[in-house]
Write a protein that holds these residues in place. Structure first.
Motif, PDB file in Angstrom:
ATOM      1  N   GLN A 137     -12.720  17.359  18.833  1.00  0.00           N
ATOM      2  CA  GLN A 137     -12.952  18.803  19.020  1.00  0.00           C
ATOM      3  C   GLN A 137     -14.452  19.089  18.930  1.00  0.00           C
ATOM      4  O   GLN A 137     -15.023  19.044  17.836  1.00  0.00           O
ATOM      5  CB  GLN A 137     -12.193  19.549  17.913  1.00  0.00           C
ATOM      6  N   LEU A 138     -15.072  19.387  20.071  1.00  0.00           N
ATOM      7  CA  LEU A 138     -16.523  19.623  20.127  1.00  0.00           C
ATOM      8  C   LEU A 138     -16.783  21.128  20.098  1.00  0.00           C
ATOM      9  O   LEU A 138     -17.131  21.724  21.119  1.00  0.00           O
ATOM     10  CB  LEU A 138     -17.086  18.990  21.398  1.00  0.00           C
ATOM     11  N   PHE A 139     -16.615  21.723  18.917  1.00  0.00           N
ATOM     12  CA  PHE A 139     -16.816  23.167  18.772  1.00  0.00           C
ATOM     13  C   PHE A 139     -18.081  23.461  17.942  1.00  0.00           C
ATOM     14  O   PHE A 139     -19.022  24.055  18.428  1.00  0.00           O
ATOM     15  CB  PHE A 139     -15.614  23.814  18.067  1.00  0.00           C
ATOM     16  N   SER A 140     -18.075  23.036  16.648  1.00  0.00           N
ATOM     17  CA  SER A 140     -19.141  23.436  15.723  1.00  0.00           C
ATOM     18  C   SER A 140     -20.495  22.888  16.152  1.00  0.00           C
ATOM     19  O   SER A 140     -20.594  21.799  16.724  1.00  0.00           O
ATOM     20  CB  SER A 140     -18.857  22.907  14.316  1.00  0.00           C
ATOM     21  N   ALA A 144     -23.748  27.186  14.505  1.00  0.00           N
ATOM     22  CA  ALA A 144     -22.504  27.920  14.791  1.00  0.00           C
ATOM     23  C   ALA A 144     -21.308  27.195  14.188  1.00  0.00           C
ATOM     24  O   ALA A 144     -20.909  26.140  14.681  1.00  0.00           O
ATOM     25  CB  ALA A 144     -22.306  28.058  16.301  1.00  0.00           C
ATOM     26  N   GLY A 145     -20.795  27.741  13.079  1.00  0.00           N
ATOM     27  CA  GLY A 145     -19.619  27.157  12.433  1.00  0.00           C
ATOM     28  C   GLY A 145     -18.612  28.270  12.199  1.00  0.00           C
ATOM     29  O   GLY A 145     -17.729  28.519  13.020  1.00  0.00           O
ATOM     30  N   SER A 172     -14.989  15.418  14.127  1.00  0.00           N
ATOM     31  CA  SER A 172     -14.135  14.391  13.514  1.00  0.00           C
ATOM     32  C   SER A 172     -13.702  13.383  14.567  1.00  0.00           C
ATOM     33  O   SER A 172     -13.291  13.766  15.668  1.00  0.00           O
ATOM     34  CB  SER A 172     -12.880  15.025  12.908  1.00  0.00           C
ATOM     35  N   PHE A 368     -14.311  18.753  -0.470  1.00  0.00           N
ATOM     36  CA  PHE A 368     -15.000  19.712   0.407  1.00  0.00           C
ATOM     37  C   PHE A 368     -14.491  19.645   1.843  1.00  0.00           C
ATOM     38  O   PHE A 368     -14.661  20.595   2.602  1.00  0.00           O
ATOM     39  CB  PHE A 368     -16.522  19.512   0.314  1.00  0.00           C
ATOM     40  N   ALA A 369     -13.852  18.517   2.194  1.00  0.00           N
ATOM     41  CA  ALA A 369     -13.252  18.447   3.536  1.00  0.00           C
ATOM     42  C   ALA A 369     -12.237  19.574   3.688  1.00  0.00           C
ATOM     43  O   ALA A 369     -12.240  20.310   4.679  1.00  0.00           O
ATOM     44  CB  ALA A 369     -12.583  17.089   3.730  1.00  0.00           C
ATOM     45  N   ILE A 372     -13.905  23.304   3.359  1.00  0.00           N
ATOM     46  CA  ILE A 372     -14.783  23.780   4.439  1.00  0.00           C
ATOM     47  C   ILE A 372     -14.093  23.665   5.808  1.00  0.00           C
ATOM     48  O   ILE A 372     -14.160  24.571   6.624  1.00  0.00           O
ATOM     49  CB  ILE A 372     -16.108  22.966   4.448  1.00  0.00           C
ATOM     50  N   GLY A 373     -13.435  22.510   6.041  1.00  0.00           N
ATOM     51  CA  GLY A 373     -12.831  22.273   7.366  1.00  0.00           C
ATOM     52  C   GLY A 373     -11.759  23.305   7.692  1.00  0.00           C
ATOM     53  O   GLY A 373     -11.048  23.764   6.808  1.00  0.00           O
ATOM     54  N   GLY A 375     -12.151  26.342   8.627  1.00  0.00           N
ATOM     55  CA  GLY A 375     -12.493  27.664   8.084  1.00  0.00           C
ATOM     56  C   GLY A 375     -12.752  27.550   6.597  1.00  0.00           C
ATOM     57  O   GLY A 375     -11.936  26.993   5.858  1.00  0.00           O
ATOM     58  N   THR A 376     -13.911  28.052   6.143  1.00  0.00           N
ATOM     59  CA  THR A 376     -14.268  27.926   4.728  1.00  0.00           C
ATOM     60  C   THR A 376     -13.403  28.860   3.881  1.00  0.00           C
ATOM     61  O   THR A 376     -12.771  29.786   4.385  1.00  0.00           O
ATOM     62  CB  THR A 376     -15.752  28.291   4.505  1.00  0.00           C
ATOM     63  N   ASN A 382     -11.975  36.489   3.765  1.00  0.00           N
ATOM     64  CA  ASN A 382     -12.187  37.610   4.695  1.00  0.00           C
ATOM     65  C   ASN A 382     -10.916  37.881   5.491  1.00  0.00           C
ATOM     66  O   ASN A 382     -10.524  39.040   5.673  1.00  0.00           O
ATOM     67  CB  ASN A 382     -13.315  37.297   5.686  1.00  0.00           C
TER      68      ASN A 382
HETATM   69  C1  LIG Z   1     -13.681  17.575   7.108  1.00  0.00           C
HETATM   70  C2  LIG Z   1     -14.220  18.448   8.206  1.00  0.00           C
HETATM   71  C3  LIG Z   1     -13.881  18.181   9.511  1.00  0.00           C
HETATM   72  C4  LIG Z   1     -14.394  18.966  10.540  1.00  0.00           C
HETATM   73  N1  LIG Z   1     -14.067  18.623  11.828  1.00  0.00           N
HETATM   74  C5  LIG Z   1     -14.569  19.347  12.848  1.00  0.00           C
HETATM   75  C6  LIG Z   1     -14.304  18.969  14.212  1.00  0.00           C
HETATM   76  O1  LIG Z   1     -13.616  17.978  14.493  1.00  0.00           O
HETATM   77  N2  LIG Z   1     -14.833  19.701  15.205  1.00  0.00           N
HETATM   78  C7  LIG Z   1     -15.609  20.801  14.960  1.00  0.00           C
HETATM   79  O2  LIG Z   1     -16.033  21.432  15.923  1.00  0.00           O
HETATM   80  N3  LIG Z   1     -15.907  21.180  13.672  1.00  0.00           N
HETATM   81  C8  LIG Z   1     -15.409  20.470  12.617  1.00  0.00           C
HETATM   82  N4  LIG Z   1     -15.718  20.823  11.314  1.00  0.00           N
HETATM   83  C9  LIG Z   1     -16.651  21.928  11.097  1.00  0.00           C
HETATM   84  C10 LIG Z   1     -16.045  23.149  10.460  1.00  0.00           C
HETATM   85  O3  LIG Z   1     -15.257  23.861  11.380  1.00  0.00           O
HETATM   86  C11 LIG Z   1     -17.216  23.994   9.924  1.00  0.00           C
HETATM   87  O4  LIG Z   1     -17.846  23.236   8.911  1.00  0.00           O
HETATM   88  C12 LIG Z   1     -16.756  25.314   9.364  1.00  0.00           C
HETATM   89  O5  LIG Z   1     -16.294  26.160  10.363  1.00  0.00           O
HETATM   90  C13 LIG Z   1     -17.914  26.028   8.618  1.00  0.00           C
HETATM   91  O6  LIG Z   1     -19.038  26.106   9.428  1.00  0.00           O
HETATM   92  P1  LIG Z   1     -20.490  25.614   8.928  1.00  0.00           P
HETATM   93  O7  LIG Z   1     -20.331  24.268   8.310  1.00  0.00           O
HETATM   94  O8  LIG Z   1     -21.434  25.782  10.058  1.00  0.00           O
HETATM   95  O9  LIG Z   1     -20.862  26.616   7.744  1.00  0.00           O
HETATM   96  P2  LIG Z   1     -21.456  28.124   7.903  1.00  0.00           P
HETATM   97  O10 LIG Z   1     -20.601  28.890   8.850  1.00  0.00           O
HETATM   98  O11 LIG Z   1     -22.906  28.032   8.198  1.00  0.00           O
HETATM   99  O12 LIG Z   1     -21.244  28.666   6.460  1.00  0.00           O
HETATM  100  C14 LIG Z   1     -22.170  28.422   5.373  1.00  0.00           C
HETATM  101  C15 LIG Z   1     -21.673  29.183   4.159  1.00  0.00           C
HETATM  102  O13 LIG Z   1     -21.677  30.607   4.438  1.00  0.00           O
HETATM  103  C16 LIG Z   1     -20.383  31.162   4.212  1.00  0.00           C
HETATM  104  N5  LIG Z   1     -20.093  32.176   5.222  1.00  0.00           N
HETATM  105  C17 LIG Z   1     -20.309  32.079   6.563  1.00  0.00           C
HETATM  106  N6  LIG Z   1     -19.885  33.202   7.193  1.00  0.00           N
HETATM  107  C18 LIG Z   1     -19.376  34.011   6.230  1.00  0.00           C
HETATM  108  C19 LIG Z   1     -18.797  35.309   6.247  1.00  0.00           C
HETATM  109  N7  LIG Z   1     -18.631  35.969   7.385  1.00  0.00           N
HETATM  110  N8  LIG Z   1     -18.391  35.830   5.062  1.00  0.00           N
HETATM  111  C20 LIG Z   1     -18.549  35.148   3.901  1.00  0.00           C
HETATM  112  N9  LIG Z   1     -19.111  33.921   3.816  1.00  0.00           N
HETATM  113  C21 LIG Z   1     -19.518  33.358   4.964  1.00  0.00           C
HETATM  114  C22 LIG Z   1     -19.428  29.995   4.376  1.00  0.00           C
HETATM  115  O14 LIG Z   1     -18.218  30.218   3.680  1.00  0.00           O
HETATM  116  C23 LIG Z   1     -20.239  28.844   3.777  1.00  0.00           C
HETATM  117  O15 LIG Z   1     -20.126  28.838   2.376  1.00  0.00           O
HETATM  118  C24 LIG Z   1     -15.236  20.065  10.267  1.00  0.00           C
HETATM  119  C25 LIG Z   1     -15.581  20.342   8.938  1.00  0.00           C
HETATM  120  C26 LIG Z   1     -15.091  19.537   7.921  1.00  0.00           C
HETATM  121  C27 LIG Z   1     -15.498  19.859   6.511  1.00  0.00           C
END
Ligand SMILES: Cc1cc2nc3c(=O)[nH]c(=O)nc-3n(C[C@H](O)[C@H](O)[C@H](O)COP(=O)(O)OP(=O)(O)OC[C@H]3O[C@@H](n4cnc5c(N)ncnc54)[C@H](O)[C@@H]3O)c2cc1C
Length: 409
Positions: A137-140, A144-145, A172, A368-369, A372-373, A375-376, A382
């Motif tokens: 999945q090439l999203f994040s 942009a997460g 992943s 943390f997997a 965070i994974g 949606g945090t 929220n």
């Molecule tokens: C084990 C694992 C597997 C993953 N696999 C994939 C994958 O295969 N493909 C893929 O595309 N992505 C993947 N991800 C990425 C994952 O979707 C993102 O890490 C996640 O969406 C959070 O984005 P970010 O890491 O950019 O953190 P950010 O969005 O930058 O967040 C940083 C901090 O700010 C907080 N925050 C952000 N916005 C808000 C808000 N609106 N209100 C309150 N707090 C906020 C967050 O909770 C966090 O604490 C994976 C992550 C993990 C941990």
């Protein structure tokens, strides 16, 4: 809660048991079970795990047990979610899993079934379901997460191919994937949600560079993926050009129901045995913390049963919000692993040299997997605020601005 199967489900359960007993070993709950090696640090053990996942999925496919809820015209059995729950309940007792393949199927399958062209469905769904082809999945992206729609990877049309440039992260299993689902920006002059397009990309395409990210616990579960002039045929657009956010939402919905459904706790026995080993079992503060671990485990089990009952009886109004399940699971996990490492005292600061090859140290880092994974925890709070408690939505200042006029990380 209703724990009894209907006549039809009881019959189905008996068939599932018969199949599983004939084809898998009962789970032993210790290191002899290969199905618990999904996060193995040893590369040979990890490779063996992946090979067995492929073999198990192929067996399910060949025996007619893959895609229980997938419509029959896409190679599935066209049964209900209740049948899937029964299958999962029975499977949980056996040493078998499709692991990372099942996760990819849960994301890609519903998306292609709903938005894919007939040609895409015919080409990709069969090998996805049989596990012969794996996906990522090439999203994040680095910027942009949680706010995924802010992503910056660009796709520009050149004749009948799209040329893609950008960087993805946390991808992943990209290093093992044949294909990826990719969201890229095709129009930067419109608001962020409107200028996105959803693609299928062949991971062997020239211009794709995959760099594994080694985590603190020594495994490389995910990767950075760099895309430099990667050419994607126009036929690989899923849905309409510029309508990628709609397609993305289907994938994200499937992802959150998969993750909230997977929220199982089973760690009380392990943390109790650590408390016994370090001689802290009579300490009233430790006993209090252990009681909390035990209660959390029971509550989580009952929450899961309530949701399952809702699905199995068709009374969906009883189902709990997925964000509630996910966050309760991650909070319980965090408390449990923190307690275990605290109990170990100075030994808790060791890594692989700690008792059980550093079992709790690995769990402590790996929590943390889940947190965070998909949606945090904050983002799921929220969701609960807005969707369950009906609180006002948080302000979004850039929602209607053209993306190229927004402030970005
Ligand atoms: C084990 C694992 C597997 C993953 N696999 C994939 C994958 O295969 N493909 C893929 O595309 N992505 C993947 N991800 C990425 C994952 O979707 C993102 O890490 C996640 O969406 C959070 O984005 P970010 O890491 O950019 O953190 P950010 O969005 O930058 O967040 C940083 C901090 O700010 C907080 N925050 C952000 N916005 C808000 C808000 N609106 N209100 C309150 N707090 C906020 C967050 O909770 C966090 O604490 C994976 C992550 C993990 C941990």
């Amino acid at each position: 809660m209703d724990f009894d199967d209907s006549v039809e489900l009881a019959d189905f359960r008996a068939q599932v048991r018969e199949f599983l007993s004939a084809n898998a070993e009962p789970k032993r709950g210790d290191e002899r079970d290969w199905s618990r090696n999904g996060a193995a640090v040893d590369p040979e053990v990890a490779a063996d795990y992946r090979r067995r996942c492929h073999a198990w999925q192929k067996l399910l496919f060949d025996s007619g047990w893959a895609g229980i809820t997938w419509p029959a015209n896409f190679g599935g059995r066209g049964l209900s979610s209740a049948h899937q729950i029964v299958f999962n309940q029975e499977l949980a007792q056996f040493d078998a899993t499709s692991g990372f393949l099942a996760a990819a199927q849960a994301l890609v399958g519903p998306t292609l079934m709903r938005h894919g062209s007939v040609a895409q469905q015919e080409r990709y769904l069969g090998p996805l379901l049989s596990g012969e082809e794996s996906w990522c999945q090439l999203f994040s992206e680095p910027g942009a997460g949680s706010d995924l729609a802010a992503l910056a990877t660009r796709a520009v049309l050149d004749g009948d191919t799209w040329v893609v440039n950008g960087q993805k992260v946390w991808t992943s299993s990209a290093q093992h994937a044949d294909f990826g689902i990719l969201v890229a920006r095709t129009d930067p002059t419109v608001p962020k949600h409107a200028g996105l397009t959803y693609f299928i990309v062949d991971m062997k395409s020239p211009g794709i560079e995959i760099r594994p990210l080694v985590q603190a616990q020594g495994v490389a579960h995910f990767n950075e993926v760099f895309l430099s002039d990667v050419r994607i045929p126009a036929d690989n657009v899923v849905g309409e050009v510029g309508d990628g956010w709609k397609v993305t939402r289907t994938t994200l919905r499937s992802e959150s129901s998969m993750i909230s459904g997977a929220g199982q706790a089973s760690g009380y026995a392990a943390v109790l045995s650590t408390a016994r080993r370090v001689g802290r079992i009579e300490d009233p503060i430790v006993r209090d913390a252990l009681a909390r671990v035990y209660s959390n485990e029971l509550i989580l089990k009952w929450m899961g049963w309530r949701t399952q009952t809702a699905v199995m009886t068709g009374r969906l109004e009883l189902a709990l919000h997925g964000s509630l399940l996910k966050n309760f699971f991650t909070r319980s996990l965090s408390h449990r692993v923190g307690l275990a490492v605290d109990l170990e005292g100075a030994e808790g600061m060791l890594s692989h040299d700690a008792e059980g090859d550093g079992f709790w140290q690995y769990q402590l880092l790996n929590q943390f997997a889940s947190r965070i994974g998909g949606g945090t925890e904050e983002v799921h709070r929220n969701n609960l605020g807005e969707q369950a408690l009906e609180l006002p939505k948080e302000p979004s200042v850039d929602r209607d601005l053209p993306w190229n006029e927004t402030r970005r990380a």
